[in-house]
Structure formats: structure tokens, C-alpha cells
Design a protein around this motif. Structure first.
Motif, short mmCIF file in Angstrom:
data_model
loop_
_atom_site.label_atom_id
_atom_site.label_comp_id
_atom_site.label_asym_id
_atom_site.label_seq_id
_atom_site.Cartn_x
_atom_site.Cartn_y
_atom_site.Cartn_z
N MET A 1 105.19 -83.01 127.65
CA MET A 1 106.06 -82.57 126.60
C MET A 1 105.56 -83.03 125.24
O MET A 1 105.08 -84.14 125.19
CB MET A 1 107.45 -82.66 126.93
CG MET A 1 108.22 -81.69 125.99
SD MET A 1 108.34 -80.30 126.72
CE MET A 1 109.69 -79.51 125.65
N ALA A 66 102.88 -77.96 121.66
CA ALA A 66 104.18 -77.50 122.00
C ALA A 66 103.98 -75.84 122.28
O ALA A 66 104.73 -75.19 122.42
CB ALA A 66 105.29 -77.73 120.83
N ASP A 118 111.63 -74.39 121.18
CA ASP A 118 110.45 -74.61 122.04
C ASP A 118 109.89 -72.95 121.98
O ASP A 118 110.18 -72.07 121.42
CB ASP A 118 110.81 -74.95 123.57
CG ASP A 118 111.75 -73.84 124.24
OD1 ASP A 118 111.94 -72.49 123.65
OD2 ASP A 118 112.05 -74.12 125.53
#
Length: 135
Positions: A1, A66, A118
């Protein structure tokens, strides 16, 4: 992540349009963190059209790990990005082609990405722009 923000690439057949929409979207996103946005407009020689080289460079420049949301203006831009995604090595991992209106979708995507959302939320916000009513 990743701790980075989702990147946004704006693909237009016109370099001026891509840059202007990017400027509008980032301007409306307000203060705080600013999602990385890159225009990929026109052809390398300054003409109208799309360029896989310009799109790939723009995507690499905004990739923070991301994900990258790619918004496009017209049909052949869609085909160019789809071909690049199918090739699997031209665009960063986690790159998504977004089905959204170009201007409204770009604003929604940049505002949402700048808030730290996100990739799925950025894509959803941009796609939701199809429901915006003006009258």
C-alpha cells in the motif's frame, strides 16, 4: 500500500484543452494536499490527436503508487488508452481508464484524490459526474 495520492492523467486531442482542464480541476480542489495531475494532450509535434508516448510519460509522472486514473475526451483517446492497458507494460500498475465526462469528471477526480481517497473512490467520483444536472 502506498502513502501517495492517486494520480490523474487528462488525455485530450488538444494540448491546450488538457492543460486548461487540469488547471481548472486543480484550482477547484482548493488548499491542502494536491493530487498529482498531468495533461497528455495532442501529438508530440503540437498537432491535434493523441500520443501513447505522451500518455505514458504523463502516467509515470503522476504515479505515486496509489494508482493512476486516466480521463479522456473523445473516442480515439479511449482506444489509445485501452490498447496501452492491454499491452500491460506501457502504463504503471494500477492504472484505470475512467468512464466519465471530461471536465466534470476531472474536477471530481482531482478533488477526491486530493482528499486522500483511494483509486476506487476517485474512479467512482469521476463516473458519478455523469449524473450532474445543469438544468
Amino acid at each position: 500500500m502506498s502513502d501517495g495520492l492517486v494520480g490523474i492523467v487528462l488525455v485530450s486531442h488538444s494540448a491546450a484543452v488538457a492543460a486548461a482542464v487540469g488547471g481548472l480541476a486543480t484550482g477547484l480542489a482548493g488548499g491542502g494536499a494536491e493530487a498529482p495531475v498531468a495533461p497528455a494532450g495532442g501529438t508530440p509535434d503540437g498537432g491535434l490527436g493523441t500520443s501513447s508516448d505522451l500518455i505514458a510519460a504523463a502516467a509515470r509522472s503522476v504515479d505515486r503508487g496509489a494508482g493512476v486514473a486516466v480521463l479522456v475526451d473523445l473516442g480515439s483517446a479511449v482506444l489509445t488508452v485501452k490498447a496501452m492497458l492491454a499491452d500491460e507494460d506501457e502504463l504503471p500498475p494500477g492504472t484505470r481508464l475512467v468512464d466519465a465526462p471530461f471536465v466534470e469528471g476531472a474536477v471530481a477526480a482531482v478533488v477526491t484524490a486530493s482528499a486522500g481517497a483511494d483509486l476506487a473512490a476517485v474512479v467512482a467520483a469521476a463516473e458519478e459526474a455523469y449524473t450532474y444536472r445543469k438544468v
